[in-house]
Design an enzyme around this catalytic site. Structure first.
Site, short mmCIF file in Angstrom:
data_model
loop_
_atom_site.label_atom_id
_atom_site.label_comp_id
_atom_site.label_asym_id
_atom_site.label_seq_id
_atom_site.Cartn_x
_atom_site.Cartn_y
_atom_site.Cartn_z
N SER A 85 0.81 -1.22 0.00
CA SER A 85 0.00 0.00 0.00
C SER A 85 0.84 1.27 0.00
O SER A 85 0.28 2.37 0.01
CB SER A 85 -0.94 0.00 1.21
OG SER A 85 -0.21 -0.12 2.40
N THR A 205 -1.93 3.96 3.94
CA THR A 205 -0.96 5.04 3.87
C THR A 205 -0.13 5.16 5.13
O THR A 205 -0.66 5.01 6.23
CB THR A 205 -1.77 6.34 3.71
OG1 THR A 205 -2.53 6.23 2.53
CG2 THR A 205 -0.91 7.56 3.67
N THR A 223 1.81 6.94 -0.19
CA THR A 223 0.87 5.84 -0.42
C THR A 223 0.82 5.43 -1.90
O THR A 223 1.18 6.24 -2.77
CB THR A 223 -0.54 6.27 0.01
OG1 THR A 223 -1.43 5.16 -0.04
CG2 THR A 223 -1.10 7.37 -0.89
N ARG A 233 -6.62 8.66 -10.73
CA ARG A 233 -7.23 9.04 -9.45
C ARG A 233 -6.14 9.48 -8.45
O ARG A 233 -5.10 8.85 -8.33
CB ARG A 233 -8.00 7.85 -8.88
CG ARG A 233 -8.67 8.10 -7.53
CD ARG A 233 -7.81 7.67 -6.35
NE ARG A 233 -8.54 7.76 -5.09
CZ ARG A 233 -7.96 7.61 -3.90
NH1 ARG A 233 -6.68 7.38 -3.80
NH2 ARG A 233 -8.68 7.70 -2.81
N VAL A 234 -6.41 10.57 -7.76
CA VAL A 234 -5.50 11.06 -6.72
C VAL A 234 -6.26 11.09 -5.41
O VAL A 234 -7.41 11.55 -5.35
CB VAL A 234 -4.98 12.47 -7.09
CG1 VAL A 234 -4.22 13.09 -5.93
CG2 VAL A 234 -4.10 12.40 -8.34
N GLY A 235 -5.64 10.61 -4.36
CA GLY A 235 -6.28 10.61 -3.05
C GLY A 235 -5.92 11.83 -2.22
O GLY A 235 -5.47 12.85 -2.75
N ASP A 236 -6.11 11.71 -0.93
CA ASP A 236 -5.86 12.82 -0.01
C ASP A 236 -4.38 13.02 0.31
O ASP A 236 -3.95 14.13 0.63
CB ASP A 236 -6.63 12.59 1.30
CG ASP A 236 -6.29 11.24 1.93
OD1 ASP A 236 -6.06 10.26 1.19
OD2 ASP A 236 -6.25 11.16 3.18
N THR A 256 -5.50 8.64 6.99
CA THR A 256 -5.46 7.41 6.22
C THR A 256 -6.90 6.97 5.97
O THR A 256 -7.82 7.41 6.66
CB THR A 256 -4.66 6.34 6.97
OG1 THR A 256 -4.60 5.15 6.17
CG2 THR A 256 -5.28 5.99 8.31
N GLY A 257 -7.08 6.11 4.98
CA GLY A 257 -8.43 5.65 4.67
C GLY A 257 -8.90 6.17 3.32
O GLY A 257 -8.07 6.53 2.47
N GLY A 259 -9.59 8.42 0.75
CA GLY A 259 -9.13 9.80 0.60
C GLY A 259 -10.18 10.77 0.13
O GLY A 259 -10.14 11.96 0.48
#
Ligand code: SD4
Length: 350
Positions: A85, A205, A223, A233-236, A256-257, A259
């Site tokens: 991850s 993350t 992450t 796709r981009v997360g937080d 974490t989680g 995003g």
């Protein structure tokens, strides 16, 4: 600490939504006037935060800069091929491409990040270069890769045979349904011979925060994002204010989680602002999680988001939607503490 289950059973944190008794006592002993690194502390998300903290502590405990400490610390999970991850060997997107997100921030407001970066095993190092060598904060995709190669990073294949196998298995159903605390079995198998308290319930993350003896902070977050996400796709994690925020006047926060939920609520910025207004790190994390839960018609019953906060005096707090979020704390008293975060939906570990 014979195994993770026993550890969590004995942890007061697993059953208390409000108090962090062990941390509060430790924090009390390191707050106020401090000298010789006594007040320095590193915290980070999940079980893999333990070895990452130890690497960070090798820098911070000797009086090194928090920024150098957090960068050094998160290199450990980025390089770990058992970890699917973060960094190398991260699970790919639905097209089979490993795309990495990372950010780094100093308590004075300097920051840098990369998103959807392919072929570079240590995105956190590229994020730091963005911060230090460009007028920008965030570089993405091909532009981020081009910059990394110009800076001398080596192009590599990040998709390991294990990750490719997992992706091919996923393709049989090809349904994107993020699982709260999904299993990272390989990683936990790798911990067992080391006597580490790895269980099967966490991954995700790594977000790391460090404070030095003078109350100066830094944070890093890195992450491979949500497994099987859409390409692009981009997360937080690389979004300053969402996955990471640090301010020397107050403290820092990371997440974490899932995003998307964190971005919608500017999560880490919110946690820091709540601390600025006088909430404790614990109260601030709880409020940020509650905002996410409140906005979801389903009460976020299927989602995991966790926040971790560190105030400039060393006190820290954590809170998550689901049980299973762990965080690691390292200071002069103890270098390998792993604690269970309280959560909205409480169930005991059995
Ligand atoms: C993301 N927050 O990309 C990250 C990844 C994570 O559970 O923590 N996954 O949304």
């Amino acid at each position: 600490m014979s195994n993770r289950r026993d550890f969590l059973k004995t942890s007061l944190l697993a059953t208390s939504a409000l108090a962090l008794p062990r941390l509060s006592r430790a924090a009390a002993s390191v707050s106020g006037t401090v000298a010789g690194g006594v007040g320095a502390r590193v915290v980070s998300t999940w079980d893999f935060g333990v070895p990452a903290n130890q690497a960070a502590w090798a820098v911070l405990g000797k009086g090194g800069k928090p920024l150098d400490a957090v960068e050094t610390g998160v290199l450990i999970p980025e390089a770990d091929l058992h970890n699917h991850s973060v960094g190398r060997a991260g699970y790919p997107d639905r097209d089979g491409k490993v795309t990495l997100d990372a950010s780094i921030m100093d308590g004075d407001g300097r920051c840098g990040a990369v998103a959807a970066l392919e072929h570079i095993g240590h995105p956190i190092k590229v994020a730091r270069k963005v911060m230090e060598d460009t007028p920008h904060v965030l570089l993405v995709g091909d532009g981020a890769l081009e910059f990394a190669l110009q800076e001398g990073f080596t192009r590599e294949n990040l998709l390991t045979p294990e990750s490719e196998h997992a992706w091919r298995e996923w393709l049989k159903q090809a349904r994107y349904t993020p699982v709260a605390n999904s299993e990272n079995i390989d990683y936990h198998r790798s911990l067992q011979p080391l006597g580490m308290p790895g269980g099967k319930n966490n991954h995700d993350t790594i977000g790391m925060l460090a404070v030095d003896a003078n109350g100066r902070l830094a944070g890093a977050c890195t992450t491979s994002g949500m497994a099987w996400k859409m390409h692009g796709r981009v997360g937080d994690s690389p979004i300053i204010g969402a996955g990471l925020y640090v301010d020397n006047d107050v403290g820092g926060a990371t997440s974490t989680g899932v995003g998307e939920e964190v971005i919608r609520n500017a999560g880490s910025f919110l946690v820091v602002e709540l601390m600025r207004q006088g909430r404790s790190p614990q109260e601030a994390c709880e409020e940020a999680v509650r905002r996410i839960v409140k906005k979801r018609p389903d009460g976020a019953k299927e989602l995991q988001v966790g926040f971790l906060a560190l105030r400039r005096d060393g006190e820290c707090g954590a809170y998550a939607i689901q049980k299973g979020f762990t965080f690691a704390v390292c200071d002069i008293h103890k270098q390998d503490r792993l604690l269970a975060s309280p959560s909205v939906y409480q169930t005991t570990y059995t």
